[in-house]
Design a protein around this motif. Sequence first.
Motif, PDB file in Angstrom:
ATOM      1  N   TYR B  35     -12.132  -4.984  -0.174  1.00 20.13           N
ATOM      2  CA  TYR B  35     -11.921  -4.440   1.173  1.00 20.13           C
ATOM      3  C   TYR B  35     -12.687  -3.139   1.335  1.00 20.13           C
ATOM      4  O   TYR B  35     -13.241  -2.849   2.388  1.00 20.13           O
ATOM      5  CB  TYR B  35     -10.430  -4.225   1.440  1.00 20.13           C
ATOM      6  CG  TYR B  35     -10.153  -4.027   2.904  1.00 20.13           C
ATOM      7  CD1 TYR B  35      -9.831  -5.099   3.717  1.00 20.13           C
ATOM      8  CD2 TYR B  35     -10.266  -2.761   3.487  1.00 20.13           C
ATOM      9  CE1 TYR B  35      -9.609  -4.935   5.065  1.00 20.13           C
ATOM     10  CE2 TYR B  35     -10.048  -2.590   4.842  1.00 20.13           C
ATOM     11  CZ  TYR B  35      -9.721  -3.683   5.614  1.00 20.13           C
ATOM     12  OH  TYR B  35      -9.514  -3.512   6.963  1.00 20.13           O
ATOM     13  N   ILE B  41     -10.521  -9.037   3.959  1.00 23.58           N
ATOM     14  CA  ILE B  41      -9.422  -9.458   3.093  1.00 23.58           C
ATOM     15  C   ILE B  41      -9.879 -10.712   2.385  1.00 23.58           C
ATOM     16  O   ILE B  41     -10.056 -11.761   3.008  1.00 23.58           O
ATOM     17  CB  ILE B  41      -8.152  -9.765   3.889  1.00 23.58           C
ATOM     18  CG1 ILE B  41      -7.696  -8.541   4.640  1.00 23.58           C
ATOM     19  CG2 ILE B  41      -7.045 -10.230   2.954  1.00 23.58           C
ATOM     20  CD1 ILE B  41      -6.526  -8.807   5.541  1.00 23.58           C
ATOM     21  N   ILE B 255      -0.062 -12.452  -1.778  1.00 22.15           N
ATOM     22  CA  ILE B 255       0.438 -11.767  -0.588  1.00 22.15           C
ATOM     23  C   ILE B 255       1.084 -10.441  -0.983  1.00 22.15           C
ATOM     24  O   ILE B 255       0.857  -9.398  -0.357  1.00 22.15           O
ATOM     25  CB  ILE B 255       1.483 -12.646   0.120  1.00 22.15           C
ATOM     26  CG1 ILE B 255       0.793 -13.777   0.855  1.00 22.15           C
ATOM     27  CG2 ILE B 255       2.302 -11.837   1.077  1.00 22.15           C
ATOM     28  CD1 ILE B 255       0.034 -13.306   2.047  1.00 22.15           C
ATOM     29  N   PHE B 258      -1.505  -7.977  -1.919  1.00 16.44           N
ATOM     30  CA  PHE B 258      -2.191  -7.430  -0.752  1.00 16.44           C
ATOM     31  C   PHE B 258      -1.310  -6.391  -0.076  1.00 16.44           C
ATOM     32  O   PHE B 258      -1.775  -5.320   0.328  1.00 16.44           O
ATOM     33  CB  PHE B 258      -2.552  -8.546   0.228  1.00 16.44           C
ATOM     34  CG  PHE B 258      -3.177  -8.005   1.470  1.00 16.44           C
ATOM     35  CD1 PHE B 258      -4.501  -7.605   1.455  1.00 16.44           C
ATOM     36  CD2 PHE B 258      -2.439  -7.815   2.612  1.00 16.44           C
ATOM     37  CE1 PHE B 258      -5.069  -7.046   2.570  1.00 16.44           C
ATOM     38  CE2 PHE B 258      -3.002  -7.253   3.734  1.00 16.44           C
ATOM     39  CZ  PHE B 258      -4.321  -6.871   3.714  1.00 16.44           C
ATOM     40  N   VAL B 262      -2.111  -2.491   0.775  1.00 14.01           N
ATOM     41  CA  VAL B 262      -1.936  -1.836   2.072  1.00 14.01           C
ATOM     42  C   VAL B 262      -0.957  -0.672   1.954  1.00 14.01           C
ATOM     43  O   VAL B 262      -1.155   0.396   2.526  1.00 14.01           O
ATOM     44  CB  VAL B 262      -1.439  -2.849   3.117  1.00 14.01           C
ATOM     45  CG1 VAL B 262      -1.138  -2.162   4.424  1.00 14.01           C
ATOM     46  CG2 VAL B 262      -2.471  -3.919   3.330  1.00 14.01           C
ATOM     47  N   ILE B 266      -5.311   0.857   1.758  1.00 12.37           N
ATOM     48  CA  ILE B 266      -6.312  -0.086   1.283  1.00 12.37           C
ATOM     49  C   ILE B 266      -7.661   0.606   1.103  1.00 12.37           C
ATOM     50  O   ILE B 266      -8.028   1.464   1.884  1.00 12.37           O
ATOM     51  CB  ILE B 266      -6.394  -1.321   2.203  1.00 12.37           C
ATOM     52  CG1 ILE B 266      -7.142  -2.436   1.512  1.00 12.37           C
ATOM     53  CG2 ILE B 266      -7.016  -0.988   3.539  1.00 12.37           C
ATOM     54  CD1 ILE B 266      -6.658  -3.793   1.911  1.00 12.37           C
ATOM     55  N   ILE B 311      10.542 -11.844   1.475  1.00 10.13           N
ATOM     56  CA  ILE B 311      10.817 -11.195   2.753  1.00 10.13           C
ATOM     57  C   ILE B 311      10.788  -9.691   2.573  1.00 10.13           C
ATOM     58  O   ILE B 311      10.264  -8.961   3.412  1.00 10.13           O
ATOM     59  CB  ILE B 311      12.178 -11.638   3.307  1.00 10.13           C
ATOM     60  CG1 ILE B 311      12.096 -13.089   3.740  1.00 10.13           C
ATOM     61  CG2 ILE B 311      12.569 -10.780   4.472  1.00 10.13           C
ATOM     62  CD1 ILE B 311      13.218 -13.516   4.625  1.00 10.13           C
ATOM     63  N   PHE B 314       7.382  -8.462   2.772  1.00 10.53           N
ATOM     64  CA  PHE B 314       6.839  -8.509   4.129  1.00 10.53           C
ATOM     65  C   PHE B 314       7.415  -7.409   4.991  1.00 10.53           C
ATOM     66  O   PHE B 314       6.713  -6.808   5.813  1.00 10.53           O
ATOM     67  CB  PHE B 314       7.130  -9.863   4.771  1.00 10.53           C
ATOM     68  CG  PHE B 314       6.288 -10.955   4.216  1.00 10.53           C
ATOM     69  CD1 PHE B 314       4.928 -10.763   4.044  1.00 10.53           C
ATOM     70  CD2 PHE B 314       6.832 -12.160   3.855  1.00 10.53           C
ATOM     71  CE1 PHE B 314       4.134 -11.757   3.515  1.00 10.53           C
ATOM     72  CE2 PHE B 314       6.050 -13.161   3.335  1.00 10.53           C
ATOM     73  CZ  PHE B 314       4.702 -12.957   3.165  1.00 10.53           C
ATOM     74  N   LEU B 317       5.713  -4.358   4.271  1.00 14.18           N
ATOM     75  CA  LEU B 317       4.382  -4.402   4.885  1.00 14.18           C
ATOM     76  C   LEU B 317       4.448  -4.048   6.367  1.00 14.18           C
ATOM     77  O   LEU B 317       3.685  -3.218   6.868  1.00 14.18           O
ATOM     78  CB  LEU B 317       3.787  -5.801   4.695  1.00 14.18           C
ATOM     79  CG  LEU B 317       2.389  -6.017   5.258  1.00 14.18           C
ATOM     80  CD1 LEU B 317       1.396  -5.164   4.512  1.00 14.18           C
ATOM     81  CD2 LEU B 317       1.981  -7.471   5.171  1.00 14.18           C
ATOM     82  N   VAL B 318       5.408  -4.685   7.085  1.00 14.98           N
ATOM     83  CA  VAL B 318       5.519  -4.425   8.518  1.00 14.98           C
ATOM     84  C   VAL B 318       5.806  -2.949   8.764  1.00 14.98           C
ATOM     85  O   VAL B 318       5.152  -2.295   9.581  1.00 14.98           O
ATOM     86  CB  VAL B 318       6.632  -5.299   9.137  1.00 14.98           C
ATOM     87  CG1 VAL B 318       6.850  -4.930  10.586  1.00 14.98           C
ATOM     88  CG2 VAL B 318       6.281  -6.762   9.019  1.00 14.98           C
ATOM     89  N   LEU B 321       2.783  -0.772   8.044  1.00 15.25           N
ATOM     90  CA  LEU B 321       1.702  -0.900   9.021  1.00 15.25           C
ATOM     91  C   LEU B 321       2.093  -0.273  10.351  1.00 15.25           C
ATOM     92  O   LEU B 321       1.244   0.223  11.086  1.00 15.25           O
ATOM     93  CB  LEU B 321       1.338  -2.361   9.210  1.00 15.25           C
ATOM     94  CG  LEU B 321       0.518  -2.938   8.056  1.00 15.25           C
ATOM     95  CD1 LEU B 321       0.218  -4.395   8.287  1.00 15.25           C
ATOM     96  CD2 LEU B 321      -0.766  -2.167   7.857  1.00 15.25           C
ATOM     97  N   ILE B 322       3.406  -0.290  10.672  1.00 13.58           N
ATOM     98  CA  ILE B 322       3.803   0.300  11.941  1.00 13.58           C
ATOM     99  C   ILE B 322       3.806   1.828  11.849  1.00 13.58           C
ATOM    100  O   ILE B 322       3.277   2.519  12.713  1.00 13.58           O
ATOM    101  CB  ILE B 322       5.196  -0.201  12.358  1.00 13.58           C
ATOM    102  CG1 ILE B 322       5.115  -1.690  12.697  1.00 13.58           C
ATOM    103  CG2 ILE B 322       5.702   0.565  13.564  1.00 13.58           C
ATOM    104  CD1 ILE B 322       6.456  -2.333  12.852  1.00 13.58           C
ATOM    105  N   PRO B 325      -0.105   3.208   9.027  1.00 13.78           N
ATOM    106  CA  PRO B 325      -1.049   2.130   8.773  1.00 13.78           C
ATOM    107  C   PRO B 325      -2.103   2.491   7.727  1.00 13.78           C
ATOM    108  O   PRO B 325      -2.743   1.598   7.179  1.00 13.78           O
ATOM    109  CB  PRO B 325      -1.707   1.881  10.125  1.00 13.78           C
ATOM    110  CG  PRO B 325      -1.058   2.776  11.086  1.00 13.78           C
ATOM    111  CD  PRO B 325      -0.086   3.652  10.411  1.00 13.78           C
ATOM    112  N   ASN B 333      -8.771   6.405   9.820  1.00 12.65           N
ATOM    113  CA  ASN B 333     -10.075   5.907  10.195  1.00 12.65           C
ATOM    114  C   ASN B 333     -10.055   5.640  11.694  1.00 12.65           C
ATOM    115  O   ASN B 333      -9.552   4.636  12.147  1.00 12.65           O
ATOM    116  CB  ASN B 333     -10.339   4.620   9.417  1.00 12.65           C
ATOM    117  CG  ASN B 333     -11.785   4.221   9.499  1.00 12.65           C
ATOM    118  OD1 ASN B 333     -12.524   4.762  10.307  1.00 12.65           O
ATOM    119  ND2 ASN B 333     -12.174   3.270   8.684  1.00 12.65           N
ATOM    120  N   VAL B 334     -10.585   6.554  12.498  1.00 14.82           N
ATOM    121  CA  VAL B 334     -10.512   6.419  13.944  1.00 14.82           C
ATOM    122  C   VAL B 334     -11.706   5.616  14.439  1.00 14.82           C
ATOM    123  O   VAL B 334     -12.837   5.884  14.061  1.00 14.82           O
ATOM    124  CB  VAL B 334     -10.495   7.797  14.614  1.00 14.82           C
ATOM    125  CG1 VAL B 334     -10.425   7.644  16.124  1.00 14.82           C
ATOM    126  CG2 VAL B 334      -9.330   8.610  14.118  1.00 14.82           C
TER     127      VAL B 334
END
Lengths: 605, 337
Positions: B35, B41, B255, B258, B262, B266, B311, B314, B317-318, B321-322, B325, B333-334
């Motif tokens: 990445y 990915i 998964i 990954f 994240v 990453i 779960i 995940f 992860l959610v 990322l929310i 990120p 990174n804009v």
Amino acid sequence: MTAARKPARASQAEQSVLLLLFFLITSAALLVSHNSDLIQQMGQLGAVLKNPIVEAVLVSLFLANILFAYLWRAHPVVKAVVALGSLLFVLPLAGRADTSLLDLSIQVMIFAALALGLNIVVGLAGLLDLGYIAFFAVGAYTWSIFASPRFSEILGYFGENPGANAMGTLALGAVSLVGGLGGYLALQKRRAEQVRPGAAWTVALGMIVALVAWFFLGRSVFTLGEQPWSLVALAALLLISGAVLVGQALAQARGRDVRGVLLSFSRVITALLGVAGVFLVTRAALVMMSGQAEGLSGGINPAFFWLFLALSIFTAAVVGVLIGLPVLKLKGDYLAIITLGLGEVIRVLALNLDLYSAGSQGITPVGSASVPGFNALAGALGFEESQYNLLFLYLLVLVVIVLIMLVNTRLDKSRIGRAWIAIRDDEVAAQAMGVPLLQTKLIAFATGASFAGVMGMIFAAKQTFISPESFVLNESIMVLAMVILGGMGSIPGVVLGAAVVALLRFRVLPGLGEASANVEWIPQQVNPSQLQKLIFGAILVAMMLLRPEGLLPSRRRQLELHHDDNQEDDSGHGNAGALGKGNAGDVYSPGLAPIKENDRSGGAK
Amino acid sequence: MDFATLSPFLVEVIVGGLVLGFVYAIIALGYTMVYGVLQLINFAHSEVFVTGAVVGFEVFRVLAGVNMNGYLKLLIALLAAMVIAGALNVLIERLAYRPLRNAPKLVPLITAIGVSLILQDVLRIIEGFQGRFDLTYTLPQGFAGPFCGPESSCAGVGSFLNTIGVRVKVTDIIVIVVSLVSLAALNYLVNRTRMGKAIRAVAQDRVTAGLMGIDANRMISATFLIGGALGGISGVLFGMKFGTVNAYSGFDPGIIAFTAAVLGGIGSIPGAVLGGLTLGVIQNLIGAMSVLGGVTGIANLEAVDASYQRIGAFIVLVLILIFKPTGLLGKSNVEKV
């Protein structure tokens, strides 16, 4: 573009005749090969026709009618006759002798609807969703839970565990629903800049108080004792809320603006309360209905089918929005992986919420609907009683797919469709032009989800059996393969892609597998019927390398991929589209990627 | 169960989580490095990792009758897995990703999914020809030595280190040692060598790196080679930890790894390790919840069974990322027009 492929342009009359001839020949072949009496009489030839490979080819050729009716420049009347004749006359007729044909057609159309839905999300709006099949699952379970013995078992459970006070639960649920929803809407309108910091803090703290109060009230009205989850959930929520607030206080101490975060925090809590309200009201309703568990052992009245058809659209769209809300801020690959994750979450929930979904055993038998007089009509047409339901679903799915295609075409050319494409091509530019990003993406998610939802319900009614097995990641990728194969963003393309994938999967590969099962030099491991992953993976790779615009590309997409793909991607990370055209010669092998030749000339001008 | 017996159990769970976390960390490094240079990915990485496991299994199988020190066999298995998985990864890049270098971002991503599916079936066929679907790892004899407690037989997988009442498997210690050595080697390679510098330059800005005389394509290949080799190592380690592997067992760890990449941010190598360790511990704790069922005050957690472990990853992860990120150690990174 279709004419360009044919060196000599046939006239309209010639094409009309050709199309009619093709239609008649393939129809005859289909009808004959699916009539067992005739096959028996034909002896040697009959055996050939019954060969699974020949059968698969015949079915594919017959379905190609509809494709040709679309592609060729025949007279419109001829086109209509061929298309309608195939779908409304020949297919049901052949299906009377061989119901697997009706089954296959329904399957093709379900896939087509899924592909059309995913096409909106991926092809038009450019949001790669790898958990799309979850919406299909939502639609399927929405109907299956109620239209099967499951429902009476759920009622029975709530009859045995009514909790302390059904009326209290109902009241608390209604209050949280109204309060949460109202609060959410009220907060939704506020912009962070217009709110005083003090007010934002008050609201956020008020939310925490409301949360605690909610849990204690909940404790007294529906006995948390048997549901220790609520305690854990309360602790977790309070911990998270506390951490967020403390973190924000620290951020504020460092001179950053916290109002936005406080407001979105409060918004999340109101939304949670609203959702909790829905659960409580549902629970109270189930407890109150539990007396009728006995009478509903076969599921609810089939007449509710039509209501649920609408409801499945709605629930899938709501789930689409709920999933979309938190994740749509993310871009491309992150979005892909997170939708994959959420899709899996829904499947694992279905696997584990035994009470509602029967876990891995699955729900069966799922009921279906009927229309008064339909059975008599089908019987008069020579169908057997066991075929009525399939024929009914075939016609229903035909109507639904036509509606979906209509909606799709209208959306494609509408303001919202253009907004999707703008976002797909360049999000930052689209935003600068005044396209509301989140809202537009959410509409794409919800629309795509609703198509999957309604078809999920029809799928459940057709299979009469639903289990989490049908909603694995592979299915999402299968739908993606249809969209890619047909051409992202192209409505006829994705329908074609769906038909090709469905035919491959349900007819051609099993046919080849059956034929090669007895061939000695083909080992069991490479039996074509088992090579689905390999074949669909190869389709994805080959299409991306050789023809990324798909078999029947939309005009816009084709132009885009052939002329200016070098300007699409080099903004994000400073280096994505780099390495320039300078040494393109050794980067691309022209044989592998013919489109890149255009790309190079495009870059040169 | 009371808390006195609980605490060594918890330590075991956490140690087990760390071991698992190291495996995830090594897999995550494969994702994060690719990445870093391509913003892609590499979905096929989970199959590259399974390939490593298959190679490791084959080496152990072939060497089963050979009278040789077990650690030497392990070393051979690791090297073979590194070479083959690395070569496979380079091949994938050359055939599937390089022709699409300038295509819109979704295009190579979809290709990667396709490659992953193809490899799954190819692995299934290769193993199926030999009449296997599940590979069952059997570690070679010869893992005797300083790790053995007095009462354990120390032969193969089942042996424990037993000093402070906490039982640790010998294989777990091997996993940790191998991971630490690989991490040190990777750190040296990326931060101390010319090639590492060139890779970092390409990751930062491919055009400018090209202007400075760096052959970006070669560096990208080198990155895939390193990533694949790490995948190979992690495959062997994974096989050693769990005993069985099949053609499809890459998905879950893939998964989760990954997610770990994240979580850590990453593109960041220490981030991947941090993320892997965190997720390993979280996963093991979730898995242990059902055992905690009887603890006073935390009633009725039996419902949380192993299938919720995924779960958990995940949900992490959610949330990451929310709310953040860029991950724990990543840089923001804009996007500009």
